[in-house]
Scaffold this motif. Structure first.
Motif, PDB file in Angstrom:
ATOM      1  N   MET A   1       0.836  -1.172   0.000  1.00  0.00           N
ATOM      2  CA  MET A   1       0.000   0.000   0.000  1.00  0.00           C
ATOM      3  C   MET A   1       0.883   1.239   0.000  1.00  0.00           C
ATOM      4  O   MET A   1       1.177   1.806   1.046  1.00  0.00           O
ATOM      5  N   ALA A   2       1.319   1.634  -1.141  1.00  0.00           N
ATOM      6  CA  ALA A   2       2.157   2.819  -1.252  1.00  0.00           C
ATOM      7  C   ALA A   2       1.381   4.042  -0.813  1.00  0.00           C
ATOM      8  O   ALA A   2       0.211   4.208  -1.135  1.00  0.00           O
ATOM      9  N   GLY A   3       2.032   4.884  -0.048  1.00  0.00           N
ATOM     10  CA  GLY A   3       1.389   6.109   0.404  1.00  0.00           C
ATOM     11  C   GLY A   3       0.490   5.918   1.609  1.00  0.00           C
ATOM     12  O   GLY A   3      -0.132   6.847   2.068  1.00  0.00           O
ATOM     13  N   SER A   4       0.431   4.733   2.168  1.00  0.00           N
ATOM     14  CA  SER A   4      -0.412   4.474   3.321  1.00  0.00           C
ATOM     15  C   SER A   4       0.301   4.904   4.594  1.00  0.00           C
ATOM     16  O   SER A   4       1.507   4.781   4.718  1.00  0.00           O
ATOM     17  N   SER A   5      -0.445   5.416   5.550  1.00  0.00           N
ATOM     18  CA  SER A   5       0.140   5.776   6.832  1.00  0.00           C
ATOM     19  C   SER A   5      -0.341   4.815   7.912  1.00  0.00           C
ATOM     20  O   SER A   5      -0.408   5.164   9.076  1.00  0.00           O
ATOM     21  N   HIS A   6      -0.682   3.604   7.514  1.00  0.00           N
ATOM     22  CA  HIS A   6      -1.202   2.605   8.438  1.00  0.00           C
ATOM     23  C   HIS A   6      -0.201   2.319   9.552  1.00  0.00           C
ATOM     24  O   HIS A   6       0.922   1.917   9.295  1.00  0.00           O
ATOM     25  N   GLY A   7      -0.597   2.554  10.781  1.00  0.00           N
ATOM     26  CA  GLY A   7       0.240   2.241  11.925  1.00  0.00           C
ATOM     27  C   GLY A   7       1.228   3.311  12.321  1.00  0.00           C
ATOM     28  O   GLY A   7       1.918   3.175  13.313  1.00  0.00           O
ATOM     29  N   HIS A   8       1.302   4.399  11.581  1.00  0.00           N
ATOM     30  CA  HIS A   8       2.252   5.462  11.885  1.00  0.00           C
ATOM     31  C   HIS A   8       1.571   6.571  12.669  1.00  0.00           C
ATOM     32  O   HIS A   8       1.567   7.733  12.266  1.00  0.00           O
ATOM     33  N   THR A   9       0.997   6.214  13.820  1.00  0.00           N
ATOM     34  CA  THR A   9       0.290   7.181  14.647  1.00  0.00           C
ATOM     35  C   THR A   9       0.754   7.018  16.089  1.00  0.00           C
ATOM     36  O   THR A   9       1.253   5.959  16.475  1.00  0.00           O
ATOM     37  N   PRO A  10       0.572   8.053  16.908  1.00  0.00           N
ATOM     38  CA  PRO A  10       0.950   7.922  18.322  1.00  0.00           C
ATOM     39  C   PRO A  10       0.220   6.773  19.023  1.00  0.00           C
ATOM     40  O   PRO A  10       0.804   6.082  19.861  1.00  0.00           O
ATOM     41  N   ALA A  11      -1.046   6.557  18.686  1.00  0.00           N
ATOM     42  CA  ALA A  11      -1.804   5.471  19.316  1.00  0.00           C
ATOM     43  C   ALA A  11      -1.204   4.111  18.975  1.00  0.00           C
ATOM     44  O   ALA A  11      -1.034   3.256  19.849  1.00  0.00           O
TER      45      ALA A  11
END
Length: 80
Positions: A1-11
């Motif tokens: 998934m290019a461009g995905s921010s899955h999992g790149h969050t403080p939570a």
């Protein structure tokens, strides 16, 4: 998934770090043959999921995006 921010969050980061620490401590207690410490550490692993979920509900997780395929179709002849 290019461009995905899955999992790149403080939570996500916080939940995973807490669960990883619990997992490592549980492994240590398993080697030391201490069942009480092991199960307390397993509780820490579950705490990571709870903390991550609470942080997501507070708005620190990835925002939900509706996929275009899931949107209702416009009626025939409707103009935007």
């Amino acid at each position: 998934m290019a461009g995905s921010s899955h999992g790149h969050t403080p939570a996500a980061w916080t939940g995973v770090i807490i669960a990883f620490i619990g997992f490592c401590v549980a492994g240590m207690f398993m080697v030391m043959a201490e069942p009480v410490g092991f199960w307390v550490s397993m509780g820490i692993v579950l705490l990571g999921a709870v903390v991550g979920g609470i942080m997501r509900m507070m708005g620190l997780g990835q925002q939900k995006h509706e996929h275009p395929a899931n949107r209702p179709a416009e009626p025939a002849g409707a103009k935007s």
